[in-house]
Scaffold this active site. Structure first.
Site, PDB file in Angstrom:
ATOM      1  N   LYS A 292       0.840  -1.190   0.000  1.00  0.00           N
ATOM      2  CA  LYS A 292       0.000   0.000   0.000  1.00  0.00           C
ATOM      3  C   LYS A 292       0.882   1.250   0.000  1.00  0.00           C
ATOM      4  O   LYS A 292       1.878   1.307   0.730  1.00  0.00           O
ATOM      5  CB  LYS A 292      -0.905  -0.017   1.230  1.00  0.00           C
TER       6      LYS A 292
ATOM      7  N   SER B 105      -9.824   2.355   1.845  1.00  0.00           N
ATOM      8  CA  SER B 105      -8.431   2.779   1.989  1.00  0.00           C
ATOM      9  C   SER B 105      -7.415   1.785   1.429  1.00  0.00           C
ATOM     10  O   SER B 105      -6.520   2.153   0.684  1.00  0.00           O
ATOM     11  CB  SER B 105      -8.144   3.062   3.461  1.00  0.00           C
TER      12      SER B 105
ATOM     13  N   SER C 253     -10.065  -0.660   7.454  1.00  0.00           N
ATOM     14  CA  SER C 253      -9.416  -0.634   6.147  1.00  0.00           C
ATOM     15  C   SER C 253      -8.523  -1.814   5.813  1.00  0.00           C
ATOM     16  O   SER C 253      -7.994  -1.880   4.705  1.00  0.00           O
ATOM     17  CB  SER C 253      -8.587   0.654   5.990  1.00  0.00           C
TER      18      SER C 253
END
Length: 673
Positions: free
Chosen positions: A134, A208, A232
């Site tokens: 991420k 997210s 998330s």
């Protein structure tokens, strides 16, 4: 995908689609595959499936979609990965990208292949495994901006995040940075655009960490690292039929994480099987001096690898408490997920688990709340249930009565409201993000204000249940905003005051309270874990309002005086709530949870948007049923550092009920093994 057993006349061959870490390592040893080949196979899938998946005007100056977007049915694209670890594609501030100390994914793969050819040994548990990270996590060789189109002097941070460094050490190949909700909120980022759900490209991939989830689900990478502040990490796992692990809050380092919270941020592991997730967890868990809170993990890691517990997959005699508080069908929108949750309970029981179940309308936490809450979080109790604490009766006397006679507790006090009610954390992101920027040391951006001044932002009118656009969220970290009306004539007035202090005591109080409740319930019933649906609302439509969080609330008004003028403030006090994305007991309590696929919906209800004069959207009537198959998952939650127990339980459930199935719209490519 489970490897086929050898049988006479059948030679096992590696298959990329749904491959596991064990499959890859077996193929390496059988000389059917090299790390370089594996990276190239995934790059081909990325090229085929990672394009833009929504419609929207493109800003000619930046080439970015900055306004409203429209979902596209069966788009055939996901936009799950925003930066590839390939020379020339890794940095906007270094287009030449020729530093030999920054090998790209293919160069790392070649080094691993050469070492394996020379020694016959794997570098580590993740040797040659392509993963996505991420964009909230720093990577020293790749752009890291939390999805923002921010004008850093150097968009590469000076060093890896703690989890990234450990993944590399274990032999993993960092193939890409995953798209994300900018600054850890929403379904889109200014730099990366919107990520779509591979099971229905008109829907959310999981907010997210949606890029991490979608990339694993569609077999663009093997595993991914996401992050969870609220829902998330588990929400994208649920939306993408994945296994996810969010570990005990102090087990995995947050160093090098572009923060959203001081108290709740946690890395999340996403893979397609429990065993693979356990292997990744083993690579990243443990004390990191750069994140002092991980000192609590000292002495807590098991003596054998985490994946060993996944190999001992058995539910026989395991005692699991059913959190019925999270399994109520509040509207038609919840019903199908609750149905799947009930089927999961039956499957657990059939596989040998002992369920401690208060029944469909029961409350597992009722007695513990009555016994503990008056002394653990009195202020929250009194502030939420004002009608139950009349000013004519001293609060202490009322609390003493409840302690002596738990049946006197207000019946509206449930685990749901204790978990989901808003709790103030003044200045939390202001402090955390400014601290990160100081440590990063960029010459051009050193503060949140400079992020605001030196970034491009997408924007949209307010959407109920969807985060504000990123510029507004950043501004709200610097100032407290009150929306008022002038008492004399009702004129709207917005009052902003700078946030100059840090007060996270409310978040810590809630964590202490929730941990105490969980530990008491588990001790009283001799439980090994708790179980409940990760969420009861399937993936929502992109850019549309979601199910309301507050199930029951009271509207209140008060008068405030500013510069001698009286204004009226209206607020909503929630008396019952459910999160439309994923239940937040795990992140708010700091307790470990593992998400496991539990099935697919038969029908889905969505909220019709009601559009206001300013373009804002609020939820209208339910529309449905729609015959759509969307993934549904369950959470297994346990005591601090009980990851080994949870892995055993999750693997046992997975073994008995393999509900994971890949999305049909992203099949194997021609020529793919």
């Amino acid at each position: 995908m489970k490897a086929k057993k050898s049988v006479p006349g059948f030679a096992w061959r590696f298959r990329l689609h749904e491959a596991t870490i064990a499959d890859v390592h077996r193929a390496f040893k059988a000389k059917q595959l090299t790390a370089t080949q594996l990276v190239n196979f995934y790059l081909k899938r990325i090229e085929a499936y990672n394009g833009t998946c929504v419609k929207g005007d493109v800003d000619p100056a930046t080439g970015l979609q900055l306004g409203d977007i429209t979902p596209v049915e069966k788009a055939g694209q996901l936009n799950a990965l925003m930066t590839l670890n390939i020379r020339g594609k890794r940095s906007k501030t270094d287009p030449v990208d020729n530093d030999p100390k920054m090998p790209d994914a293919l160069e790392v793969a070649k080094v691993l292949d050469d070492e394996f050819a020379r020694t016959g040994k794997l570098k580590g548990a993740l040797h040659g495994i392509p993963v996505a990270i991420k964009d909230q996590f720093d990577t020293f060789d790749m752009r890291s901006t939390s999805g923002a189109a921010a004008n850093y002097a150097n968009d590469r941070p000076p060093r890896d995040a703690g989890v990234v460094a450990r993944l590399r050490k274990a032999g993993a190949i960092i193939l890409a940075k995953a798209n994300m909700g900018e600054y850890a909120s929403g379904d889109r980022s200014t730099f990366g655009g919107t990520t779509c759900n591979p099971y229905d490209t008109t829907r959310s991939a999981g907010r997210s960490s949606g890029g991490s989830g979608a990339s694993v689900a569609a077999n663009l990478v093997m595993c991914a690292i996401g992050e969870e502040t609220g829902p998330s990490g588990r929400n994208p796992a649920a939306n993408n039929s994945l296994v996810a692990i969010v570990a005990t809050h102090s087990l995995v380092s947050r160093a090098g994480l572009i923060p959203g919270s001081v108290t709740r941020d946690r890395p999340a592991v996403m893979c397609r099987t429990v065993r693979d997730a356990a292997i990744v967890l083993g690579a990243i868990a443990g004390y990191d001096p750069r994140d002092p809170i991980t000192a609590a993990s000292a002495g807590q890691l098991p003596r054998v690898p985490y994946q060993n517990f996944a190999a001992k997959a058995s539910l026989k005699g395991v005692r699991i408490g059913v959190v019925r508080e999270f399994m109520q069908p509040f509207t038609k929108a919840d019903e199908d997920s609750v149905r799947i949750g009930n089927q999961a309970l039956a499957d657990l029981s059939k596989a040998g688990a002992v369920l401690v179940d208060p029944g469909p309308s029961g409350q597992l936490f009722k007695d513990a709340i009555a016994e503990l809450l008056p002394s653990l979080d009195t202020s929250a109790l009194v502030a939420t249930f004002k009608e139950f604490f009349p000013s004519s009766v001293p609060v202490v006397d009322k609390l003493l009565d409840i302690s002596s006679h738990p049946s006197l507790l207000c019946p509206e006090v449930t685990l749901r409201i204790l978990v989901e009610a808003d709790v103030s954390a003044v200045g939390e992101t202001n402090y955390a993000l400014n601290r990160y920027l100081r440590e990063r040391g960029d010459k051009n951006i050193k503060s949140i204000q400079e992020l605001i001044d030196k970034s491009t932002f997408y924007d949209h009118a307010p959407i109920a249940g969807v985060s504000l656009a990123p510029k507004s969220r950043l501004e709200n970290n610097l100032t407290r905003t009150q929306r008022l009306k002038k008492k004399s004539d009702g004129t709207p007035f917005t009052h902003r005051t700078p946030i100059t202090n840090l007060d996270i005591s409310g978040m810590h109080a809630r964590r202490v309270m929730l941990q105490a409740l969980v530990l008491k319930v588990m001790a009283d019933h001799r439980l090994d874990a708790l179980v409940y649906p990760t969420k009861t609302i399937p993936a929502p439509i992109l850019g549309a309002p979601v199910e309301p969080t507050n199930l029951k609330s009271v509207s209140e008004t008060s008068t405030v005086t500013i510069d001698g003028v009286e204004y009226v403030r209206t607020s909503e006090r929630a008396l019952d709530a459910r999160h439309p994305l994923a239940w937040r007991l795990s992140p708010f309590a700091g307790l470990p949870a593992i998400v496991v696929p539990a099935g697919f919906t038969r029908e889905v209800y969505d909220r019709a948007p009601v559009v206001g004069p300013d373009g804002s959207k609020r939820p209208g009537d339910l529309v449905g049923p729609k015959p759509i198959a969307l993934p549904v998952s369950i959470d297994f939650l346990g005591r601090p550092f009980s990851e080994p127990t949870l892995l055993k339980i999750a693997a046992g459930y997975e073994k008995a009920n393999r509900h994971r199935r890949p999305p049909k719209g992203f099949p194997p490519l021609r020529g793919e093994p």
